[in-house]
Write an enzyme that holds these catalytic residues in place. Structure first.
Site, PDB file in Angstrom:
ATOM      1  N   ALA A  62      12.018  46.776   6.713  1.00 38.67           N
ATOM      2  CA  ALA A  62      11.153  47.897   7.048  1.00 38.67           C
ATOM      3  C   ALA A  62      10.475  47.559   8.378  1.00 38.67           C
ATOM      4  CB  ALA A  62      10.116  48.083   5.947  1.00 38.67           C
ATOM      5  N   GLY A 101      13.930  45.485   3.540  1.00 34.28           N
ATOM      6  CA  GLY A 101      14.420  46.848   3.388  1.00 34.28           C
ATOM      7  C   GLY A 101      15.862  46.996   3.860  1.00 34.28           C
ATOM      8  N   GLU A 104      17.864  45.927   1.028  1.00 34.81           N
ATOM      9  CA  GLU A 104      17.727  46.954  -0.017  1.00 34.81           C
ATOM     10  C   GLU A 104      18.594  48.173   0.308  1.00 34.81           C
ATOM     11  OE1 GLU A 104      13.392  46.694   0.361  1.00 34.81           O
ATOM     12  OE2 GLU A 104      13.325  46.647  -1.818  1.00 34.81           O
ATOM     13  N   GLU A 124      10.095  39.502   1.772  1.00 34.52           N
ATOM     14  CA  GLU A 124       8.801  40.198   1.694  1.00 34.52           C
ATOM     15  C   GLU A 124       7.679  39.281   1.227  1.00 34.52           C
ATOM     16  OE1 GLU A 124      11.674  41.444   0.773  1.00 34.52           O
ATOM     17  OE2 GLU A 124      11.821  43.571   1.265  1.00 34.52           O
TER      18      GLU A 124
HETATM   19  N1  3HC Z   1       9.614  45.127  11.882  1.00 40.02           N
HETATM   20  C1  3HC Z   1       9.162  45.257  13.129  1.00 40.02           C
HETATM   21  N2  3HC Z   1       9.404  44.366  14.110  1.00 40.02           N
HETATM   22  C2  3HC Z   1      10.140  43.298  13.793  1.00 40.02           C
HETATM   23  C3  3HC Z   1      10.648  43.094  12.506  1.00 40.02           C
HETATM   24  C4  3HC Z   1      10.362  44.062  11.517  1.00 40.02           C
HETATM   25  N3  3HC Z   1      10.818  43.969  10.274  1.00 40.02           N
HETATM   26  N4  3HC Z   1      11.344  41.933  12.503  1.00 40.02           N
HETATM   27  C5  3HC Z   1      11.270  41.441  13.745  1.00 40.02           C
HETATM   28  N5  3HC Z   1      10.551  42.264  14.526  1.00 40.02           N
HETATM   29  C6  3HC Z   1      10.265  42.100  15.951  1.00 40.02           C
HETATM   30  C7  3HC Z   1       9.445  40.850  16.235  1.00 40.02           C
HETATM   31  O1  3HC Z   1       8.072  41.106  16.080  1.00 40.02           O
HETATM   32  C8  3HC Z   1       9.837  40.544  17.664  1.00 40.02           C
HETATM   33  O2  3HC Z   1       9.105  41.417  18.478  1.00 40.02           O
HETATM   34  P1  3HC Z   1       8.671  40.954  19.968  1.00 40.02           P
HETATM   35  O3  3HC Z   1       9.948  40.680  20.696  1.00 40.02           O
HETATM   36  O4  3HC Z   1       7.894  42.118  20.470  1.00 40.02           O
HETATM   37  O5  3HC Z   1       7.834  39.713  19.779  1.00 40.02           O
HETATM   38  C9  3HC Z   1      11.303  40.989  17.722  1.00 40.02           C
HETATM   39  O6  3HC Z   1      11.499  41.872  16.602  1.00 40.02           O
HETATM   40  C10 3HC Z   1      12.288  39.850  17.601  1.00 40.02           C
HETATM   41  O7  3HC Z   1      11.939  39.068  16.457  1.00 40.02           O
HETATM   42  P2  3HC Z   1      12.028  37.463  16.477  1.00 40.02           P
HETATM   43  O8  3HC Z   1      11.386  36.942  17.695  1.00 40.02           O
HETATM   44  O9  3HC Z   1      11.525  37.025  15.151  1.00 40.02           O
HETATM   45  O10 3HC Z   1      13.602  37.271  16.599  1.00 40.02           O
HETATM   46  P3  3HC Z   1      14.546  36.196  15.929  1.00 40.02           P
HETATM   47  O11 3HC Z   1      15.889  36.490  16.417  1.00 40.02           O
HETATM   48  O12 3HC Z   1      13.966  34.841  16.065  1.00 40.02           O
HETATM   49  O13 3HC Z   1      14.501  36.519  14.346  1.00 40.02           O
HETATM   50  C11 3HC Z   1      14.596  37.895  12.379  1.00 40.02           C
HETATM   51  C12 3HC Z   1      15.028  37.721  13.853  1.00 40.02           C
HETATM   52  C13 3HC Z   1      15.237  36.809  11.512  1.00 40.02           C
HETATM   53  C14 3HC Z   1      15.054  39.247  11.920  1.00 40.02           C
HETATM   54  C15 3HC Z   1      13.052  37.756  12.290  1.00 40.02           C
HETATM   55  O14 3HC Z   1      12.480  38.630  13.235  1.00 40.02           O
HETATM   56  C16 3HC Z   1      12.472  38.116  10.946  1.00 40.02           C
HETATM   57  O15 3HC Z   1      12.483  37.299  10.053  1.00 40.02           O
HETATM   58  N6  3HC Z   1      11.936  39.338  10.835  1.00 40.02           N
HETATM   59  C17 3HC Z   1      11.198  39.750   9.658  1.00 40.02           C
HETATM   60  C18 3HC Z   1      12.124  40.097   8.525  1.00 40.02           C
HETATM   61  C19 3HC Z   1      11.309  40.614   7.371  1.00 40.02           C
HETATM   62  O16 3HC Z   1      10.293  40.070   7.007  1.00 40.02           O
HETATM   63  N7  3HC Z   1      11.799  41.703   6.764  1.00 40.02           N
HETATM   64  C20 3HC Z   1      11.115  42.295   5.660  1.00 40.02           C
HETATM   65  C21 3HC Z   1      10.137  43.289   6.172  1.00 40.02           C
HETATM   66  S1  3HC Z   1       9.138  43.944   4.877  1.00 40.02           S
HETATM   67  C22 3HC Z   1      10.145  45.076   4.119  1.00 40.02           C
HETATM   68  O17 3HC Z   1      11.277  45.212   4.471  1.00 40.02           O
HETATM   69  C23 3HC Z   1       9.517  45.860   3.019  1.00 40.02           C
HETATM   70  C24 3HC Z   1      10.532  46.585   2.202  1.00 40.02           C
HETATM   71  O18 3HC Z   1      10.858  45.863   1.058  1.00 40.02           O
HETATM   72  C25 3HC Z   1      10.006  47.953   1.771  1.00 40.02           C
END
Ligand code: 3HC
Length: 697
Positions: A62, A101, A104, A124
């Protein structure tokens, strides 16, 4: 504005392409685009729907930037339900990281295929949340409740091959995802939709469920999300899918509004922001770094050498003393051996990493390195001496770094003819494990040197935070007030166990006195001895430590310090002898002991951290409050779910923090408690630290 989701009919497939860089997060525009595309596909004459992502990854979750804002339809769970209800079979084709997400979305699709290099996961929990778009109900129906709980409570990504074994992924490809996925989609078209939500799942027997609850609670240490995950996933075995989804929704919304999730989301963004230097142009060039020299084969030098070798850098490890070099190299061998034994590393990988580290006693062997890191003990003259030699030995353009924890990097740079090449790289012990790296920008450090080191940190899997030059930089400078208050609580009435358990209950990985024992109480003692008497600080704070050191109790390494340690298990035990020392010294200092509750211990120690952090921001030593939070979470065991000390200050409320500090000043004297001008200013302006950071950009 063009939609980040494109839909087209290719042969007899409805192909949906998501293109929302950098990580294809499910922003409102993506959700709307997917919703429109899947509805359109129902009316088209096609055999199946294929979802692909452009760029470096499948959907990574998400859109976290939308969290905490008013939600906009279509909501993700409803969208995924619409996808699952599609009359045409839906196939997701994954590459990169299918997370949260994003995973999912794949679970709601009827079939899943992936590149072998892909990873899937539900991280998450790391944001203080649970999967909120059906993950807690669909995943258990595919892999079983127990495996689903393991995946969701760890949050760790799983390689595609393992996911295939667990029947989450149907087919894997080595390359050409689009072509292979199209063929796969054609092959499943005749089978029709296959809905995860309609699968049966066996409930867990009560005893097994209770054992999981107990184990997860033990590991969660005060964090709410893992326990919520367990209960929601268990519900998959005892309720209908619809009821399970309602339970998931309620828990997701509750966690989303919690202070814990806000804190963990703050840490997620702060970690990524810390890597950015505000006044450094984006196009600042980087220097090439392939070969790294490290001076000092002690614990720190050895750990730094391993960090670089683990990332594929060639390392020259220098120690002037043959024995010290041999000892250092055999410690490295032993550490790699332990990793192999624990199954964390293959024998081959361990050998190839070890082969990258070359030991030498000759300084001249550093002539060709691109970066050298000095990691000898804390003595300014010794370090300056080494930097003079490096200046004479290293090639032009080499970066000259010091791993000092306290010394003045400007004074070190000043002895060279190339101060622009000098920088501080402060690793934390054990350096091959700890993630934090303080990158100390000295007065004359060149922009390209700083930019290179910030990028290099990521390559060696560290989290860099830039600090200006001051005594102790960000982390250790803040520690002094924290340690002082912990020891003042001792002399004023607490036992070591009272102090440490108050802070461990607050969430610190280890209480401050146990940390002193681990690091060696003699370290602070020696540093104090080097200072003139009037600069040693509050004697009431360090008297007990001095008496312990002078009695040979240096901490864990001598089996006794503030605690007694079991020689085999290293488990700490309270020591009545220490209590006697405390009471005797309190008497001789004229301190009347009283009962101090856990709240006071936490406030005095943590507010001392916060107050110093405010000064650090005010002086421009740290760029942002979030940078300080990252230092404390990754370097000092501050609980991430409290968001680091500065975020915690905002959570408590700055007026309340200031009021307590003023009260401490009145009770304990202004010498130790001088409210930071920034704290006073923010309270006067009715602002939070987050406001202050936003205004500064
Ligand atoms: N939403 C918004 N922005 C995100 C994002 C997300 N889910 N994931 C990454 N970004 C952004 C980062 O903030 C960063 O922004 P910036 O360049 O402005 O600083 C950019 O994307 C690149 O991210 P990274 O520097 O972390 O890039 P990497 O290549 O090192 O890693 C990744 C990529 C493994 C995808 C890592 O970004 C990550 O782990 N992201 C989070 C994944 C996550 O937690 N997903 C679950 C979200 S909660 C959810 O999905 C709820 C659902 O169940 C309803």
């Amino acid at each position: 504005m063009a939609s980040p989701v494109q839909y087209s009919i290719e042969d007899r497939l409805g192909v949906i392409r998501i293109d929302n860089p950098p990580v294809n997060a499910l922003s409102h525009a993506v959700r709307q685009g997917l919703f429109d595309a899947i509805n359109k596909a129902q009316d088209d004459d096609i055999d199946a729907v294929l979802i692909l992502c452009e760029g470096r990854t499948w959907v990574a979750g998400a859109d976290i930037t939308e969290f905490g804002k008013p939600p906009k339809e279509p909501f993700l769970p409803d969208l995924l339900d619409t996808i699952e209800q599609s009359a045409k079979p839906v196939v997701s084709a994954l590459h990169g990281t299918a997370l949260g997400g994003g995973f999912e979305l794949a679970l709601a699709s009827h079939y899943r295929c992936a590149l072998r290099s892909a990873k899937v996961g539900l991280p998450e929990v790391k944001l203080g949340l649970l999967p909120g778009a059906g993950g807690t109900q669909r995943l258990p129906r595919i892999v079983g409740i127990k495996t689903a709980i393991e995946m969701m409570t760890s949050g760790a990504p799983v390689p595609a091959a393992m996911a295939q074994q667990a029947r989450v992924i149907d087919e894997l490809f080595d390359d050409d995802l689009e072509k292979s996925a199209k063929a796969f989609a054609e092959s499943v078209a005749g089978k029709g939709p296959r809905k995860s939500s309609e699968r049966d799942v066996d409930p867990l027997p009560d005893a097994e469920a209770d054992a999981i609850r107990a184990e997860v609670a033990r590991r969660a240490r005060g964090v709410e999300a893992p326990l919520a995950i367990v209960e929601t996933a268990l519900a998959a075995g005892s309720t209908s899918f619809e009821e399970g989804m309602a339970i998931e929704r309620e828990a997701f919304m509750r966690l989303m509004a919690s202070d814990q999730s806000k804190a963990l989301r703050h840490i997620f963004f702060a970690e990524r922001e810390a890597a950015k230097i505000l006044d450094l142009p984006k196009d600042t060039p980087h220097r090439d770094v392939a070969r790294v020299g490290i001076i000092g084969a002690g614990t720190m030098g050895g750990g730094i050498a391993m960090s670089f070798a683990n990332a594929g850098f060639a390392v020259t490890l220098v120690d002037v003393n043959d024995d010290a070099l041999e000892r250092g190299l055999s410690t490295i061998d032993r550490n790699y051996g332990i990793s192999v034994k624990k199954g964390k590393l293959s024998e081959d990988d361990a050998q190839s990493r070890r082969a990258l580290i070359e030991g030498t006693t000759q300084f001249e062997d550093l002539a060709e390195v691109d970066l050298v890191i000095e990691a000898v003990f804390e003595n300014l003259e010794l370090k300056q001496d080494i930097f003079k030699k490096l200046d004479a030995t290293c090639k032009k353009g080499a970066i000259l770094a010091t791993n000092t924890s306290y010394q003045d990097v400007d004074a070190i740079a000043a002895v060279t003819k190339r101060p622009e090449d000098v920088i501080g790289l402060h690793f934390f012990s054990p350096a091959n494990i700890m993630k934090l790296l303080e990158v100390v920008r000295a007065e004359k450090t060149a922009d390209d040197v700083l930019a290179t080191c910030m990028a290099l940190a990521k390559k060696i899997r560290k989290i860099p935070v830039m600090s200006g030059v001051c005594y102790g930089f960000i982390g250790n400078r803040m520690l002094s007030g924290y340690g002082r208050e912990a020891q003042l609580c001792l002399i004023e009435g607490s036992s070591p166990a009272d102090v440490d358990s108050a802070l461990e209950t607050f969430g610190m990985a280890m209480g401050p006195l146990a940390v002193f024992d681990l690091a060696g109480i003699d370290v602070g003692y020696k540093a104090r001895q080097g200072l003139p008497e009037d600069e040693r600080g509050d004697e009431r704070a360090y008297r007990v430590a001095d008496v312990l050191v002078e009695g040979g109790r240096l901490g864990q390494k001598t089996g006794a310090g503030f605690y007694r340690y079991d020689t085999e298990t290293r488990k700490r035990e309270s020591d009545p002898g220490v209590q006697e020392v405390i009471e005797r010294e309190a008497k001789s200092l004229g301190v009347e002991r009283r009962s101090i509750d856990a709240d006071e211990i936490v406030q005095r120690t943590v507010y001392a951290l916060i107050n110093e952090g405010m000064d650090i921001l005010n002086e421009g030593i740290a760029q942002r409050p979030g940078d300080i939070d990252i230092v404390y979470v990754y370097g000092y065991g501050f609980p991430a779910w409290r968001g680091g000390p500065m975020h915690y200050a905002d959570t408590v409320g700055l007026p309340a923090v200031l009021a307590s500090i003023e009260k401490f000043a009145a009770e304990h004297g202004e010498e130790n408690w001088k409210p930071s001008p920034l704290l006073k200013q923010l309270v006067e302006d009715c602002k939070t630290l987050a406001d202050w950071a936003t205004e500064r950009g």
